[in-house]
Design an enzyme around this catalytic site. Sequence first.
Site, PDB file in Angstrom:
ATOM      1  N   ASP A   1       0.904  -1.247  -0.039  1.00 58.54           N
ATOM      2  CA  ASP A   1       0.036   0.052   0.064  1.00 58.54           C
ATOM      3  C   ASP A   1       1.184   1.336  -0.004  1.00 58.54           C
ATOM      4  OD1 ASP A   1      -2.300   1.417   0.326  1.00 58.54           O
ATOM      5  OD2 ASP A   1      -1.818   1.854   2.714  1.00 58.54           O
TER       6      ASP A   1
ATOM      7  N   ASP B   1       0.000   5.056   1.019  1.00 62.07           N
ATOM      8  CA  ASP B   1      -0.190   6.167   1.955  1.00 62.07           C
ATOM      9  C   ASP B   1      -0.529   5.447   3.431  1.00 62.07           C
ATOM     10  OD1 ASP B   1      -0.509   8.698   2.938  1.00 62.07           O
ATOM     11  OD2 ASP B   1      -2.510   8.761   2.932  1.00 62.07           O
TER      12      ASP B   1
END
Length: 223
Positions: free
Chosen positions: A20, A22
């Site tokens: 991922d 952020d």
Amino acid sequence: MRSAPYAAPMKITADALLFDNDGTLVSSMESVVRCWTRWAEEYGVTEEFARVELHGRPAADIIGDLLPADRVAEARRRIDELEVEDVPGGVRLLPGTLDLLAGLPQERWAVVTSAGRALAEARLAEAGIRPGLLITADDITRGKPDPEPFLLAAGKLGADPARCVVFEDAPAGLAAARAAGMRTVALTTTTIREELDADIVVADLSAVSARAVDGGVEIIAGE
């Protein structure tokens, strides 16, 4: 919860590592809150917005919880505009990110984010991260917690989903990884440990090391 933090480091050999963005590689949460708060004010949904799960979900899904279907496309363009404009100075690297990525073969890792492509590319560029493969909300039909984003990344890398390791900070992303049959490393950068269902839980990527091995990548994760 399926797991608890390991007292000793855990070693895993994988075909590919899926990150991922952020909350995992970088942090832009202050920018996210700033932009979405402004967006909610512009669209008159401030009260409703306060009750919506924001982190780790595609913008279109969030907007769909707040506005009629015929307004979603235009409202999505507006939040994209606000967030891209806010990227300069609104992104910071999280601990361990560059050291970990530097040790990975380019063909063995990807970034899988719920952001749209323009925003994801802007945030990664701001942080100096250049993935060989980037999967965004623009590439899929169903976002996290659906497994589609991670399965798409595994397919493009030619990796067996069962031999992929996902690094996530959000419950929605971890749920997507589990549904894809992948192993999981959760980071406590945005969510408390008790709410993270993963194979192993660490503070951030500084607790993870990796090296290339025959046919894949070996990671050691633990605090």
